[in-house]
Write a protein that holds these residues in place. Structure first.
Motif, PDB file in Angstrom:
ATOM      1  N   ALA A 436      31.227  -4.090  43.696  1.00 25.73           N
ATOM      2  CA  ALA A 436      31.710  -5.087  44.655  1.00 25.73           C
ATOM      3  C   ALA A 436      31.006  -4.947  46.007  1.00 25.73           C
ATOM      4  O   ALA A 436      30.622  -5.954  46.625  1.00 25.73           O
ATOM      5  N   ARG A 437      30.813  -3.751  46.469  1.00 22.87           N
ATOM      6  CA  ARG A 437      30.167  -3.547  47.771  1.00 22.87           C
ATOM      7  C   ARG A 437      28.685  -3.879  47.717  1.00 22.87           C
ATOM      8  O   ARG A 437      28.126  -4.399  48.677  1.00 22.87           O
ATOM      9  N   MET A 438      28.031  -3.573  46.590  1.00 19.48           N
ATOM     10  CA  MET A 438      26.618  -3.934  46.463  1.00 19.48           C
ATOM     11  C   MET A 438      26.432  -5.447  46.483  1.00 19.48           C
ATOM     12  O   MET A 438      25.444  -5.959  47.028  1.00 19.48           O
ATOM     13  N   MET A 439      27.372  -6.174  45.923  1.00 15.10           N
ATOM     14  CA  MET A 439      27.241  -7.626  45.870  1.00 15.10           C
ATOM     15  C   MET A 439      27.396  -8.278  47.237  1.00 15.10           C
ATOM     16  O   MET A 439      27.041  -9.452  47.417  1.00 15.10           O
ATOM     17  N   THR A 440      27.897  -7.533  48.222  1.00 15.71           N
ATOM     18  CA  THR A 440      28.010  -8.079  49.583  1.00 15.71           C
ATOM     19  C   THR A 440      26.724  -7.888  50.380  1.00 15.71           C
ATOM     20  O   THR A 440      26.614  -8.423  51.487  1.00 15.71           O
ATOM     21  N   ALA A 441      25.772  -7.130  49.844  1.00 17.30           N
ATOM     22  CA  ALA A 441      24.563  -6.783  50.599  1.00 17.30           C
ATOM     23  C   ALA A 441      23.441  -7.771  50.317  1.00 17.30           C
ATOM     24  O   ALA A 441      23.312  -8.303  49.209  1.00 17.30           O
ATOM     25  N   GLU A 442      22.643  -8.021  51.347  1.00 17.43           N
ATOM     26  CA  GLU A 442      21.444  -8.849  51.195  1.00 17.43           C
ATOM     27  C   GLU A 442      20.222  -7.995  50.866  1.00 17.43           C
ATOM     28  O   GLU A 442      19.368  -8.410  50.090  1.00 17.43           O
ATOM     29  N   ARG A 443      20.161  -6.814  51.475  1.00 13.16           N
ATOM     30  CA  ARG A 443      19.047  -5.874  51.230  1.00 13.16           C
ATOM     31  C   ARG A 443      19.631  -4.471  51.093  1.00 13.16           C
ATOM     32  O   ARG A 443      20.587  -4.117  51.772  1.00 13.16           O
ATOM     33  N   ILE A 444      19.031  -3.683  50.196  1.00 12.23           N
ATOM     34  CA  ILE A 444      19.524  -2.329  49.932  1.00 12.23           C
ATOM     35  C   ILE A 444      18.341  -1.370  49.874  1.00 12.23           C
ATOM     36  O   ILE A 444      17.379  -1.605  49.128  1.00 12.23           O
ATOM     37  N   ALA A 445      18.426  -0.288  50.666  1.00 12.29           N
ATOM     38  CA  ALA A 445      17.447   0.799  50.568  1.00 12.29           C
ATOM     39  C   ALA A 445      17.990   1.844  49.595  1.00 12.29           C
ATOM     40  O   ALA A 445      19.173   2.202  49.664  1.00 12.29           O
ATOM     41  N   VAL A 446      17.144   2.305  48.707  1.00  7.91           N
ATOM     42  CA  VAL A 446      17.548   3.264  47.675  1.00  7.91           C
ATOM     43  C   VAL A 446      16.711   4.529  47.814  1.00  7.91           C
ATOM     44  O   VAL A 446      15.473   4.458  47.843  1.00  7.91           O
ATOM     45  N   VAL A 447      17.377   5.674  47.912  1.00  7.44           N
ATOM     46  CA  VAL A 447      16.701   6.976  47.898  1.00  7.44           C
ATOM     47  C   VAL A 447      16.930   7.578  46.516  1.00  7.44           C
ATOM     48  O   VAL A 447      18.078   7.783  46.104  1.00  7.44           O
ATOM     49  N   THR A 448      15.842   7.842  45.799  1.00  2.87           N
ATOM     50  CA  THR A 448      15.987   8.284  44.421  1.00  2.87           C
ATOM     51  C   THR A 448      14.945   9.338  44.076  1.00  2.87           C
ATOM     52  O   THR A 448      14.075   9.678  44.891  1.00  2.87           O
ATOM     53  N   ASP A 449      15.044   9.849  42.852  1.00  2.00           N
ATOM     54  CA  ASP A 449      14.097  10.856  42.373  1.00  2.00           C
ATOM     55  C   ASP A 449      12.785  10.192  41.972  1.00  2.00           C
ATOM     56  O   ASP A 449      12.740   8.982  41.701  1.00  2.00           O
ATOM     57  N   PRO A 450      11.693  10.975  41.902  1.00  2.67           N
ATOM     58  CA  PRO A 450      10.419  10.412  41.455  1.00  2.67           C
ATOM     59  C   PRO A 450      10.502   9.954  40.006  1.00  2.67           C
ATOM     60  O   PRO A 450      11.406  10.362  39.263  1.00  2.67           O
ATOM     61  N   PRO A 451       9.574   9.104  39.554  1.00  2.00           N
ATOM     62  CA  PRO A 451       9.558   8.678  38.154  1.00  2.00           C
ATOM     63  C   PRO A 451       9.440   9.874  37.214  1.00  2.00           C
ATOM     64  O   PRO A 451       8.820  10.883  37.542  1.00  2.00           O
ATOM     65  N   GLY A 452      10.046   9.740  36.054  1.00  4.28           N
ATOM     66  CA  GLY A 452       9.986  10.812  35.067  1.00  4.28           C
ATOM     67  C   GLY A 452      11.224  11.665  35.006  1.00  4.28           C
ATOM     68  O   GLY A 452      11.425  12.402  34.036  1.00  4.28           O
ATOM     69  N   ARG A 453      12.057  11.605  36.052  1.00  2.36           N
ATOM     70  CA  ARG A 453      13.315  12.360  36.029  1.00  2.36           C
ATOM     71  C   ARG A 453      14.361  11.599  35.213  1.00  2.36           C
ATOM     72  O   ARG A 453      14.476  10.380  35.320  1.00  2.36           O
ATOM     73  N   ARG A 454      15.133  12.333  34.436  1.00  4.50           N
ATOM     74  CA  ARG A 454      16.178  11.703  33.641  1.00  4.50           C
ATOM     75  C   ARG A 454      17.315  11.266  34.548  1.00  4.50           C
ATOM     76  O   ARG A 454      17.907  12.082  35.261  1.00  4.50           O
ATOM     77  N   PRO A 455      17.676   9.963  34.556  1.00  7.37           N
ATOM     78  CA  PRO A 455      18.758   9.515  35.452  1.00  7.37           C
ATOM     79  C   PRO A 455      20.120  10.033  35.006  1.00  7.37           C
ATOM     80  O   PRO A 455      20.359  10.247  33.811  1.00  7.37           O
ATOM     81  N   ASP A 456      21.006  10.210  35.979  1.00  5.81           N
ATOM     82  CA  ASP A 456      22.366  10.638  35.662  1.00  5.81           C
ATOM     83  C   ASP A 456      23.089   9.528  34.887  1.00  5.81           C
ATOM     84  O   ASP A 456      22.959   8.338  35.214  1.00  5.81           O
ATOM     85  N   ASP A 457      23.863   9.941  33.891  1.00  3.95           N
ATOM     86  CA  ASP A 457      24.536   8.967  33.035  1.00  3.95           C
ATOM     87  C   ASP A 457      26.035   8.932  33.348  1.00  3.95           C
ATOM     88  O   ASP A 457      26.883   9.180  32.494  1.00  3.95           O
ATOM     89  N   THR A 458      26.359   8.610  34.599  1.00  3.06           N
ATOM     90  CA  THR A 458      27.757   8.459  35.004  1.00  3.06           C
ATOM     91  C   THR A 458      28.034   6.968  35.208  1.00  3.06           C
ATOM     92  O   THR A 458      27.104   6.175  35.407  1.00  3.06           O
ATOM     93  N   PRO A 459      29.294   6.571  35.181  1.00  2.48           N
ATOM     94  CA  PRO A 459      29.598   5.141  35.405  1.00  2.48           C
ATOM     95  C   PRO A 459      29.046   4.626  36.731  1.00  2.48           C
ATOM     96  O   PRO A 459      28.541   3.493  36.804  1.00  2.48           O
ATOM     97  N   GLN A 460      29.141   5.450  37.779  1.00  2.00           N
ATOM     98  CA  GLN A 460      28.643   5.013  39.084  1.00  2.00           C
ATOM     99  C   GLN A 460      27.131   4.787  39.053  1.00  2.00           C
ATOM    100  O   GLN A 460      26.639   3.768  39.564  1.00  2.00           O
ATOM    101  N   GLU A 461      26.395   5.711  38.456  1.00  2.00           N
ATOM    102  CA  GLU A 461      24.933   5.575  38.449  1.00  2.00           C
ATOM    103  C   GLU A 461      24.489   4.424  37.549  1.00  2.00           C
ATOM    104  O   GLU A 461      23.537   3.701  37.874  1.00  2.00           O
ATOM    105  N   ARG A 462      25.176   4.226  36.436  1.00  2.00           N
ATOM    106  CA  ARG A 462      24.827   3.098  35.568  1.00  2.00           C
ATOM    107  C   ARG A 462      25.068   1.772  36.284  1.00  2.00           C
ATOM    108  O   ARG A 462      24.264   0.831  36.187  1.00  2.00           O
ATOM    109  N   THR A 463      26.158   1.714  37.027  1.00  2.00           N
ATOM    110  CA  THR A 463      26.470   0.486  37.770  1.00  2.00           C
ATOM    111  C   THR A 463      25.409   0.191  38.827  1.00  2.00           C
ATOM    112  O   THR A 463      24.984  -0.969  38.989  1.00  2.00           O
ATOM    113  N   LYS A 464      24.994   1.197  39.557  1.00  2.00           N
ATOM    114  CA  LYS A 464      23.952   0.984  40.571  1.00  2.00           C
ATOM    115  C   LYS A 464      22.700   0.400  39.937  1.00  2.00           C
ATOM    116  O   LYS A 464      22.104  -0.568  40.450  1.00  2.00           O
TER     117      LYS A 464
END
Length: 494
Positions: A436-464
């Motif tokens: 819901a909060r992401m849908m209110t945003a026009e632009r979003i900056a994302v800080v993340t791991d470099p390519p090749g890292r296995r993403p976390d498989d939690t509901p929050q991370e999947r939603t993002k």
């Protein structure tokens, strides 16, 4: 018969024997300690800011040490209790002088200088001043020692405390009084509270006493002191075991870890077989070999069942390595026809071999990541009112160590900040609320791991990931050391 006597007396001034050469002056204890300490201090101060970079573990130290004492204790009940005493010490440092990166790293620099002086004095005590100077120099120049001398973590302090507790052990053996053993137990206890794996150094001390075949009363006195250390350490061990998930990232020892340990051990054993000098009841071999081998070997062996080995956890093993290597160098130079020339040649070779690595150690690229660079990248890519996300949530180090760079941005996933929640990184919202909060945003900056890292498989991370893929477009990307900063925007809003 008087004439020859008179002639001999007159001839005496012309046949006086040449004066005997003066023995080479040996350096005193002060010089033996100060030279390696000065070398370690100079190396520690060289490039100490590391181009204004800070990696994630140092970021944790920085932000935890800036919390109040009550907030630190609140955190320790949930996480990182193994570093609790160090965080409290650094809280005191920042309370006295909030000097940023210098204040963060200077205690480690000073501790490693004290450790180098202590190693040199151990060599002097066990095998003479030249061995002490060589051992102290080897210790100060060791790449791992140079690395952790410039990190805002506890490992340099632990190293210094182990070295000086070893001095107290030797003093207690030489003069076995209750006060001496009490001092040893007290310093060893503080050392183990700085990092619980320092208890393996206490165990190495016990092996040294067995190898040295000291009288039974001395062995029993050490056992009582070690028991006192264990009692002091027990509460920390119990709580840290409840937080074991925090070191779940450690894997089983690989080829790199095994080869590193075997290489140091091989050099140490090679030096130990040389005809080393000794000037103490406990020989340099019997002290240094257990300190070099036992802590690392124990952690490696345990790690094949329960992974826990990281080389910095037993950094103090380099004290044993330096003692053996310094004694080996002294023995080799003693046998050389021109010892001074040989020493100069060895110093030149060491500098030439270590200089490229020493220079690289003082760059941001020498560490796993650089949250400060990530924070600067966020500031360059965003404008006030933009949203910001951390993927995964534990990548919040940039905003925690450099909050000023995020001023005016909206955290879209955070439910409770780290300090009031008593956590390292804060607590995130549920997955539906993050959407819901992401849908209110026009632009979003994302800080993340470099390519090749296995993403976390939690509901929050999947939603993002799902919301970004379905409703946003990637506009810009900045790759920094160990992290990537991405700018997403609604279609047409890049």
């Amino acid at each position: 018969m008087a004439v020859p006597a008179l002639d001999t007396a007159r001839a005496a001034p012309h046949t006086r024997p040449a004066p005997a050469p003066r023995p080479a002056r040996r350096p005193g204890r002060a010089a033996v300690a100060l030279a390696p300490a000065g070398l370690a201090l100079a190396l520690g101060l060289w490039g100490i800011r590391r181009e204004n970079s800070m990696w994630r573990d140092e970021s944790t130290t920085y932000q935890v040490a800036h919390r109040g004492v009550a907030d630190i204790f609140h955190l320790l009940g949930e996480a990182d209790v193994a570093h609790g005493l160090y965080y409290l010490l650094m809280h005191g440092v920042f309370a006295l002088w909030d000097g940023g990166l210098l204040a963060l790293r200077l205690p480690s620099v000073l501790a490693m200088a004290a450790a180098a002086a202590g190693v040199a004095l151990l060599g002097h005590r066990l095998a003479g001043p030249r061995t002490g100077l060589a051992a102290g120099a080897v210790f100060a120049l060791a790449p791992a020692v140079q690395r952790y001398a410039q990190e805002g973590r506890s490992y340099a302090l632990v190293c210094a405390a182990v070295v000086w507790s070893t001095h107290l052990l030797l003093s207690a053996v030489a003069n076995p009084r209750g006060r001496a053993w009490a001092g040893y137990a007290a310093v060893a206890s503080v050392t183990c509270l700085l990092h619980e794996f320092a208890v393996l150094a206490v165990l190495a001390h016990g092996v040294t006493l067995l190898l040295a075949r000291v009288p039974a009363p001395i062995r029993w006195a050490w056992a009582r002191a070690a028991s006192a250390v264990a009692l002091v350490l027990a509460p920390l061990v119990i709580v840290s075991q409840q937080q074991a998930a925090l070191v779940g990232w450690i894997g089983r020892p690989g080829q790199t870890e095994l080869l590193g340990f075997l290489a140091l051990t091989a050099v140490g054993l090679g030096c130990a077989v040389l005809p080393l000098r000794t000037s103490a009841a406990i020989s340099l071999r019997t002290l240094a070999l257990p300190l070099l081998i036992l802590p690392a070997a124990t952690l490696l062996a345990v790690s094949f069942i329960h992974p826990i080995y990281v080389d910095r956890y037993v950094l103090y093993s380099y004290a044993g390595f330096a003692l053996l290597t310094g004694a080996g160098l002294e023995a080799a130079l003693r046998a050389a026809p021109h010892p001074r020339a040989g020493a100069a040649a060895l110093a030149a070779v060491a500098v030439a071999a270590l200089l490229p690595y020493s220079i690289e150690l003082r760059t941001p690229q020498s560490r796993l990541d650089d949250p400060m660079a990530a924070a600067r990248a966020v500031r360059e890519l965003t404008r006030p009112g933009d949203g910001v996300l951390f993927m995964p949530a534990r990548r919040r180090e940039p905003i925690m160590s450099s909050p000023g760079e995020f001023r005016g941005l909206k955290e879209l996933a955070l439910a409770q900040h780290a300090v009031p929640s008593g956590t390292l990184h804060g607590i995130e919202l549920s997955a539906p609320r993050i959407r819901a909060r992401m849908m209110t945003a026009e632009r979003i900056a994302v800080v993340t791991d470099p390519p090749g890292r296995r993403p976390d498989d939690t509901p929050q991370e999947r939603t993002k990931r799902e919301v970004l893929a379905q409703h946003f477009r990637r506009c810009a990307e900045r790759e920094v050391q160990g992290m990537v900063v991405l700018l997403y925007a609604r279609p047409g809003a890049c």
